[in-house]
Scaffold this motif. Structure first.
Motif, mmCIF file in Angstrom:
data_model
loop_
_atom_site.group_PDB
_atom_site.id
_atom_site.type_symbol
_atom_site.label_atom_id
_atom_site.label_comp_id
_atom_site.label_asym_id
_atom_site.label_seq_id
_atom_site.Cartn_x
_atom_site.Cartn_y
_atom_site.Cartn_z
ATOM 1 N N LYS A 1 -25.563 37.300 41.016
ATOM 2 C CA LYS A 1 -26.367 36.120 40.697
ATOM 3 C C LYS A 1 -25.770 35.347 39.528
ATOM 4 O O LYS A 1 -25.740 34.110 39.524
ATOM 5 C CB LYS A 1 -27.794 36.548 40.343
ATOM 6 N N LEU A 2 -25.303 36.081 38.539
ATOM 7 C CA LEU A 2 -24.710 35.423 37.377
ATOM 8 C C LEU A 2 -23.443 34.666 37.770
ATOM 9 O O LEU A 2 -23.195 33.552 37.292
ATOM 10 C CB LEU A 2 -24.400 36.466 36.295
ATOM 11 N N VAL A 41 -30.599 32.360 35.722
ATOM 12 C CA VAL A 41 -30.800 33.550 36.541
ATOM 13 C C VAL A 41 -32.152 34.185 36.269
ATOM 14 O O VAL A 41 -32.814 34.694 37.163
ATOM 15 C CB VAL A 41 -29.647 34.556 36.301
ATOM 16 N N ARG A 42 -32.620 34.185 34.991
ATOM 17 C CA ARG A 42 -33.892 34.794 34.589
ATOM 18 C C ARG A 42 -33.953 36.253 35.058
ATOM 19 O O ARG A 42 -34.797 36.654 35.847
ATOM 20 C CB ARG A 42 -35.088 34.027 35.140
ATOM 21 N N MET A 43 -33.021 37.029 34.581
ATOM 22 C CA MET A 43 -32.884 38.420 35.015
ATOM 23 C C MET A 43 -33.980 39.292 34.408
ATOM 24 O O MET A 43 -34.449 39.046 33.313
ATOM 25 C CB MET A 43 -31.499 38.947 34.605
ATOM 26 N N THR A 44 -34.334 40.313 35.134
ATOM 27 C CA THR A 44 -35.293 41.298 34.661
ATOM 28 C C THR A 44 -34.611 42.663 34.639
ATOM 29 O O THR A 44 -34.131 43.149 35.664
ATOM 30 C CB THR A 44 -36.520 41.348 35.583
ATOM 31 N N ILE A 87 -22.784 30.631 37.332
ATOM 32 C CA ILE A 87 -21.646 30.067 36.589
ATOM 33 C C ILE A 87 -20.883 29.057 37.446
ATOM 34 O O ILE A 87 -20.475 27.985 36.977
ATOM 35 C CB ILE A 87 -20.706 31.194 36.111
ATOM 36 N N LEU A 88 -20.697 29.390 38.725
ATOM 37 C CA LEU A 88 -19.967 28.487 39.626
ATOM 38 C C LEU A 88 -20.704 27.178 39.834
ATOM 39 O O LEU A 88 -20.083 26.152 40.138
ATOM 40 C CB LEU A 88 -19.732 29.178 40.976
ATOM 41 N N GLN A 89 -22.011 27.201 39.675
ATOM 42 C CA GLN A 89 -22.794 25.982 39.872
ATOM 43 C C GLN A 89 -22.895 25.137 38.614
ATOM 44 O O GLN A 89 -23.364 24.001 38.670
ATOM 45 C CB GLN A 89 -24.200 26.347 40.350
ATOM 46 N N CYS A 90 -22.438 25.670 37.497
ATOM 47 C CA CYS A 90 -22.519 24.915 36.241
ATOM 48 C C CYS A 90 -21.489 23.789 36.233
ATOM 49 O O CYS A 90 -20.304 24.006 36.509
ATOM 50 C CB CYS A 90 -22.267 25.842 35.039
ATOM 51 N N LYS A 91 -21.932 22.621 35.892
ATOM 52 C CA LYS A 91 -21.058 21.458 35.780
ATOM 53 C C LYS A 91 -21.633 20.552 34.702
ATOM 54 O O LYS A 91 -22.768 20.086 34.807
ATOM 55 C CB LYS A 91 -20.963 20.715 37.116
ATOM 56 N N PHE A 92 -20.838 20.315 33.668
ATOM 57 C CA PHE A 92 -21.330 19.500 32.561
ATOM 58 C C PHE A 92 -20.150 18.876 31.840
ATOM 59 O O PHE A 92 -18.974 19.210 32.093
ATOM 60 C CB PHE A 92 -22.175 20.348 31.595
ATOM 61 N N ARG A 93 -20.472 17.976 30.948
ATOM 62 C CA ARG A 93 -19.458 17.311 30.133
ATOM 63 C C ARG A 93 -19.354 18.058 28.809
ATOM 64 O O ARG A 93 -20.226 17.987 27.956
ATOM 65 C CB ARG A 93 -19.858 15.861 29.864
#
Length: 905
Positions: free
Chosen positions: A369-370, A339-342, A374-380
């Motif tokens: 945005k956060l 996200v690189r939030m400011t 999170i919804l786009q995170c996909k990993f093993r």
């Protein structure tokens, strides 16, 4: 003016200054966005809360040890709900949002707490990630900022139902705690069990605050019921109390089945030895975690870290919830970096009158945005594939375990596509499904036995099985009597002998007592009323001559039938012999009579042609006289009269055919004249309906409904009570106040014919039925065992002996089946013979024609030449030829007279 070199130096200094300014600005911005505050609401008094805290802290350390270059880092704030319930968890969440401005919340532990916290997070647009809230009712459809980093309880119900079906259990009782977590799974479990053919006769609900004595009281209640298969859906604390009390009162024996949902199965290795001893032999389902080197390394580090944090809980082991908490922190850390939030801040909501403290909380500016990140995170991850695109984890494989000697033993797996199978690397498609048992490793059941429990049991402290009986219209099937002194009910008959023989063949003892239908004061009610007492709870079973019908199966279950099926007619028989003037024509059908006469005439014509060619002296006179003589030759030919060889051959073949036909005719005519042929007076129920005949049925039988469905008027249907009434009505006939036929079920007809052997027979069946069976409550577990026992009886000698005892020898009466009269002989029966004689006659005729043409070929040539001479020499030659022919004819006549025998002259 500046020279070119001076301008270049100025430009370079300005560029360097601008670059440094931008670098300082970016560094300052990154310094402001370098942290993301995250809150965690945990119950530090529970085993799950302690395990989760260790996993979360280790996840923070491991993630930033691997990703040192990430600018945005999580700052964790942990709040302890102290097991205070929904209000305490909500207060902790509000504190995190209001005082620490957290941008995400991890937890809380329980589903009810997560409901409150997710509402708060949704109001502030702060993602709430729970890896322990499994209640299916808690859905992100209504609360979009709620993410379930675990499985819904609904995901496991199909694996449990498949396990129930695999072992053949028909009924199960869920035992669950009275919380949102406990109640949430029930609707899904009911649907899954119904799909797999099982049901819930009872639901055992235990309060979360129930004492040990209250749990014991509920267990004693379960012991009074038949069902012995239990699904335990509880948190470990309540579940531990349940199993300890079940062990103490004797419910962990070979007759019982205990199945654990993932609430206990996931942490079974962390339970105390006393609890594991109590649940020895239980089965369980839990999410399968694939093995990996990373998981092994983490497990070792986690165990060491947990013992350091909680030295008093050294028995606890890593669970799937700890892995999901670990992976959830990694997903949140990755999303924060993307996200690189400011300057993440909260915007104050508009003031609303009478609003609570929740309504005064601000709205996160980076929450949406956060959430998307999170919804786009996909990993093993350590738990397997971690993907929250559907706002909750998706299940793949469930592991089936067996608690044996304080350990969870793996016995198989389940997936939605493959069902139950033993090993992950086996070829499931090669499974033949011929073995009725599930493809699992050996199971150790409660009581340290390997025999699969049948899943139900007649309680020893329960009353005897109440078996409803009623006197039948045919006492041979059932007769009920009451002792006037003891008031005890005794029952005898065909159905009673079958029932008591089936009781003996059951693999267990079933105490029972007979309860008469008379006691209800409705002994003359219909059999539908009798069977309906079973679902009403008046009887535990109803036995007797009860026909298995579709409408009755809607409120009762039936065993396999123990008698023949079908509805047929009883009709009088009559001697069908018609010894009238024209009976001699009946042995042959019309087409055979016609064919015989036609071939007789054809054979006579062939003989006439053959004998005419050689000028048989018998063939003189008119044409009809000659043809009659030739036909006469067909019956009484001898060597003197039939002179042609071909004609004799035709006669021989024809005489053979005639001999066979006359012999068959004689035998069939003798049978018609001498054998008594009994035929039913009626053969078709629809003919009775067309003629408006009266028919009879037994009182209180469903046959009346059947006759009305066929179209009989009610005035044409007469009811009778016993077999003698039927016999009298059949003797009178339909026109004399009786009936033309009695419509009855086949078992009754056999009994009727055994008593009234002469003069009646059975026609049909005219309607299919399933025979007689015993009625039990819907989904009764004893139905299958009784059906198997009845199969053993009907396949052996026992049923024959019972029939001889109550019905008699079925072969003793000769009228129990229709006697088929000898039929007339038809043309098809003698087609081969007619073909032979036809071929013989036609062949002889063709041979004679060929011979005639061959012999007259030379004469035809001479005649043609003479005709040509006549045309060339005129009338003189014609006159001379006429004279020569006259002379030849005179010579031929004299030669014939000389060759004719003297006796014929």
């Amino acid at each position: 003016m500046m020279d070119t070199a001076a301008r270049a130096r100025i430009t370079l200094w300005w560029s360097l200054f601008l670059f440094l300014g931008l670098s300082f600005a970016q560094t300052a911005a990154e310094g402001e966005a370098g942290t993301l505050k995250v809150g965690a609401v945990l119950n530090m008094r529970s085993l799950l809360g302690k395990m989760s805290r260790t996993s979360i802290l280790m996840a923070m350390e491991d993630f930033y040890a691997v990703h040192r270059d990430y600018a945005t880092k999580l700052v964790l704030h942990i709040r302890d709900s102290n097991g205070g319930g929904n209000i305490q968890a909500a207060s902790a969440a509000i504190d995190l949002l209001e005082n620490h401005h957290v941008q995400a919340i991890i937890g809380p532990e329980k589903s009810a707490e997560a409901t409150f916290v997710s509402d708060i997070g949704n109001n502030s647009q702060v993602p709430v990630i729970s890896f322990t809230a499994t209640n299916p009712a808690l859905s992100s459809a209504n609360v979009p900022y709620f993410l379930r980093a675990t499985l819904s309880d609904a995901a496991q119900v199909n694996s449990i139902a498949a396990l129930i079906k695999a072992f053949g259990w028909r009924e199960v009782v869920p035992i669950y705690e009275d919380t949102d977590y406990g109640r949430g799974i029930v609707p899904y479990l009911v649907d899954a069990l119904q799909e797999f053919g099982a049901s819930m006769p009872y639901r055992s609900v235990i309060a979360q605050s129930a004492s040990s004595d209250q749990v014991e009281q509920e267990l004693y209640k379960l012991m009074t019921m038949q069902t012995r298969v239990y699904i335990v859906h509880m948190l470990p604390t309540t579940g531990s109390i349940l199993f300890k009390r079940a062990k103490e009162i004797g419910m962990m024996t070979e007759a019982y089945v205990w199945i654990l949902t993932d609430g206990i199965a996931n942490v079974v290795n962390s339970l105390s030895p006393s609890v594991l001893d109590a649940m020895d032999g239980a089965l369980g389902v839990r999410f399968h975690v694939p093995r990996s080197k990373e998981l092994d390394d983490f497990t070792a580090r986690w165990n060491k870290r947990y013992r350091q944090d909680y030295p008093d809980d050294s028995l606890s082991q890593l669970s799937i919830y700890s892995l999901w908490g670990y992976d959830a922190v990694w997903a949140l850390a990755q999303a924060a970096a993307k996200v690189r939030m400011t300057s993440p801040t909260f915007q104050k909501q508009k003031y609303r009158k009478n609003s609570t403290c929740v309504g005064t909380l601000g709205v996160s500016t980076v929450g949406p945005k956060l959430l998307d990140a999170i919804l786009q995170c996909k990993f093993r991850g350590l738990s397997g594939d971690f993907d929250l695109r559907n706002r909750q984890l998706q299940f793949s494989t469930f592991q089936i375990i067996n608690v044996v000697r304080r350990e969870s033993k793996e016995i198989g797996y389940w997936t939605a596509k493959q069902g139950i199978f033993r090993n992950l690397n086996q070829d499931v498609s090669a499974h033949t499904y011929l073995n009725p048992m599930p493809d699992l490793n050996p199971v150790v059941w409660p009581g340290q036995t390997h025999i699969v429990p049948k899943g139900w049991q007649i309680p020893t402290n329960r009353k005897k099985l109440r078996v409803g009986v009623r006197t039948s219209g045919y006492p041979e099937f059932m007769k009920v009597q009451r002792d006037p002194v003891t008031n005890a009910i005794t029952a005898t008959g065909y159905a009673i002998d079958v029932f008591e023989e089936a009781i003996k063949k059951l693999p267990y003892a079933v105490p029972y007592e007979y309860v008469s239908f008379d006691a209800l004061g409705v002994n003359y009610g219909s059999y539908n009323d009798f069977v309906y007492q079973v679902p009403l709870g008046v009887y535990d079973a109803a036995i007797g001559d009860i026909t298995i019908r579709h409408n009755r199966t809607s409120y009762a279950d039936f065993t396999l039938p123990y008698t023949e099926s079908g509805v047929a007619m009883i009709v009088p028989v009559k001697d069908d012999t018609n010894k009238n003037t024209w009976i001699f024509l009946k042995p042959l059908t019309g087409d055979l009579w016609f064919a015989s006469i036609a071939f007789l005439i054809y054979t006579g014509i062939v003989i006439w042609l053959l004998e005419r060619r050689i000028r048989n002296a018998e063939l003189t006179g008119s044409f009809f006289h000659q043809l009659g003589t030739a036909i006469y030759f067909s019956f009484f030919a001898d060597r003197e009269r039939v002179e042609s060889i071909l004609a004799r051959l035709v006669v021989v073949v024809w005489v053979f055919v005639l001999l066979v036909i006359t012999s068959s005719y004689t035998a069939n005519l003798s049978s018609m004249l001498t054998v008594q042929k009994l035929q039913p007076t009626e053969t078709d129920v629809h003919e009775l309906l067309k003629r408006g005949e009266y028919v009879g049925y037994r009182t209180s039988s469903y046959v009346r409904e059947l006759l009305e469905q066929l179209g009989f008027e009610r005035s044409k249907i007469r009811a009778y009570t016993n077999p003698d009434d039927f016999a009298d009505a059949l003797d009178k006939g339909s026109k004399n106040g009786g009936i033309a036929a009695a419509i009855h079920e086949v078992p009754y007809i056999k009994l009727f014919l055994a008593k009234h052997c002469k003069g009646y027979t059975m026609v049909g069946p005219i309607y299919k039925s399933e025979g007689f069976g015993f009625a039990f409550p819907k989904r009764s577990p004893v139905v299958d065992d009784f059906s198997r026992a009845i199969l053993k009886i009907t396949e052996g000698d026992a049923i024959i002996q019972i029939e001889k005892k109550w019905i008699g020898d079925e072969h003793a009466c000769k009228n129990d089946e229709t006697i088929i009269s000898p039929s007339s002989l038809d043309f098809k029966s003698f087609l081969g013979l007619f073909l032979v004689t036809g071929v013989a006659s036609t062949s002889a005729l063709l041979i004679t024609l060929v011979m005639f043409l061959y012999k007259n070929k030379h004469k035809m040539g001479i005649n043609i030449g003479r005709d040509q001479v006549q045309r060339g020499h005129g009338t003189e030659l014609v006159t001379k030829r006429i004279q020569e022919r006259a002379a030849d004819s005179d010579i031929l006549r004299r030669m014939i007279q000389m060759t004719t025998p003297a006796r014929k002259r």
